[in-house]
Design a protein around this motif. Structure first.
Motif, PDB file in Angstrom:
ATOM      1  N   ILE A  16       0.674  -1.713  -0.016  1.00 46.27           N
ATOM      2  CA  ILE A  16       0.389   0.070  -0.063  1.00 46.27           C
ATOM      3  C   ILE A  16       0.867   1.036   0.347  1.00 46.27           C
ATOM      4  O   ILE A  16       2.079   1.404   0.217  1.00 46.27           O
ATOM      5  N   ARG A  17       0.271   2.639  -0.443  1.00 46.73           N
ATOM      6  CA  ARG A  17       1.338   3.169   0.036  1.00 46.73           C
ATOM      7  C   ARG A  17       0.547   3.590   1.190  1.00 46.73           C
ATOM      8  O   ARG A  17      -0.264   4.519   2.087  1.00 46.73           O
ATOM      9  N   PHE A  18       1.774   3.861   2.138  1.00 46.36           N
ATOM     10  CA  PHE A  18       1.896   4.479   3.510  1.00 46.36           C
ATOM     11  C   PHE A  18       2.272   5.649   3.203  1.00 46.36           C
ATOM     12  O   PHE A  18       3.095   6.072   3.087  1.00 46.36           O
ATOM     13  N   GLU A  19       2.266   6.955   3.891  1.00 44.33           N
ATOM     14  CA  GLU A  19       2.361   8.574   4.742  1.00 44.33           C
ATOM     15  C   GLU A  19       2.943   8.499   5.973  1.00 44.33           C
ATOM     16  O   GLU A  19       2.244   7.818   7.235  1.00 44.33           O
ATOM     17  N   MET A  20       4.163   8.778   6.418  1.00 43.92           N
ATOM     18  CA  MET A  20       4.602   8.874   7.538  1.00 43.92           C
ATOM     19  C   MET A  20       3.274   9.574   8.312  1.00 43.92           C
ATOM     20  O   MET A  20       3.710  11.093   7.991  1.00 43.92           O
TER      21      MET A  20
END
Length: 374
Positions: free
Chosen positions: A46-50
């Motif tokens: 998935i696209r993970f955002e910090m």
């Protein structure tokens, strides 16, 4: 929408909806394509955002909040009925892998390995923020009347302490309540400031064009005005002033050359002549004319003549005859004139003695008795 999507797909001739159901099953592929390549292991990309700022343990670089990564999402447990997910991603600055997982108990994310969190958290109680009521405390407030009374008294005392701050905040918010008036005031102030800036820019451009400057001008300050008031600028002398100064210098310059001349004899002669001019005085008699070098010019009647000179002189004793009469005796006239001049000198003196007088103040006498102009 379904029809539009269906038209953009290719259905092969052997496709049977009852048998295959969809094109993904027909091609034996997952709808997520490469993101589901590890789905058999329970991992989804998935696209993970910090969620916050961290420091990478591999390269020791700072990674800001909001940076996105392709992370492998995996379920590792449950908090009651809420699943706990772990995310594994590779740092974009090095080969280090960072692992983080959710913390449903504190509504936060926890770093498992590969990085360290940049501490920017604070205690809500120390920061005087509204705390969330815990479940046990909520049950006690509902069942214990004495505890509810004590809790209410504590809330009222806290309200009295915070009332001045709340009123100040409310006044500040009321001042910004009328958005239209504030917007009009800001736009008017901006127009006035822009007009002043344009006038200042025009003045600077005019000054640069006048002084032929190519450097940008900075706004003047009070120190610059004070320093400029202490300076006095004088214009250069004009051509007429320079000519007047040159004429004045020529008039007051000495007529005699300096002693440092190329010839010693000329310097000595100029010194003697200068002394003669400075030391002489005008003669008491006014019968003669005094020259610039101290030479007195007398008329022929003032020079004493001997009886012989008077008898021999054709100019004083004999009347003039016709022009052809005097042409027969040119030599006699010259000899008689020379003898008269020698007799007119004082005893024991010669012409050189007269030219070199012993007394500097004495004036030299020149006889022009034989001059026809007199």
């Amino acid at each position: 929408m379904g029809e539009r999507k269906g038209q953009n797909k290719y259905y092969p001739p052997d496709f049977n909806p009852e048998k295959h159901g969809s094109l993904n099953r027909y091609h034996n592929s997952h709808p997520l394509r490469e993101r589901a390549r590890k789905l058999s292991q329970g991992i989804l990309v998935i696209r993970f955002e910090m969620p916050y700022n961290i420091w990478c343990d591999g390269c020791k670089n700072h990674i800001g909040m909001g940076v996105r990564y392709n992370a492998e999402k995996k379920k590792v447990g449950n908090y009651y009925t809420t699943p706990i997910y772990r995310f594994r991603m590779k740092c974009h600055l090095c080969v280090n892998y960072i692992e983080m997982q959710t913390d449903p108990a504190n509504c936060d994310y926890v770093i498992v390995s590969g990085a360290s969190r940049k501490e920017e958290r604070w205690d809500m109680e120390d920061n005087e923020q509204v705390l969330t009521t815990e479940h046990e405390k909520k049950e006690k407030l509902e069942t214990d009347a004495m505890f509810r009374l004590e809790h209410g008294e504590a809330d009222r005392s806290t309200l009295k302490k915070a009332l001045p701050t709340l009123s100040h905040i409310q006044e500040a918010q009321n001042a910004w309540k009328d958005d239209f008036a504030l917007n009009s005031m800001l736009r008017r102030h901006f127009r006035e400031k822009k007009k002043a800036m344009q006038e200042e820019e025009e003045k600077d451009q005019a000054l640069q064009a006048k002084a032929n400057l190519a450097i940008p001008l900075v706004p003047e300050s009070e120190d610059d005005r004070r320093l400029a008031a202490l300076l006095r600028l004088h214009t250069l002398d004009s051509y007429e002033d320079k000519q007047k100064l040159k004429r004045t210098e020529i008039i007051h310059r000495s007529w005699f050359p300096s002693a440092q001349g190329p010839s010693a004899s000329s310097s000595k002669a100029s010194t003697v002549l200068k002394k003669l001019c400075q030391g002489r005085r005008p003669p008491p008699s006014t019968t003669g004319t005094v020259g610039d070098l101290g030479i007195v010019r007398r008329r022929s009647q003032e020079v004493p003549e001997s009886p012989q000179c008077a008898a021999d002189s054709p100019l004083s004793a004999e009347p003039r005859g016709p022009p052809g009469a005097n042409q027969d005796r040119p030599q006699e006239t010259a000899e008689s004139t020379r003898n008269c001049r020698n007799q007119a000198l004082p005893l024991g003196s010669s012409q050189e003695d007269l030219l070199r007088p012993s007394n500097p103040s004495a004036s030299l006498v020149a006889d022009y008795s034989d001059s026809e102009s007199e």
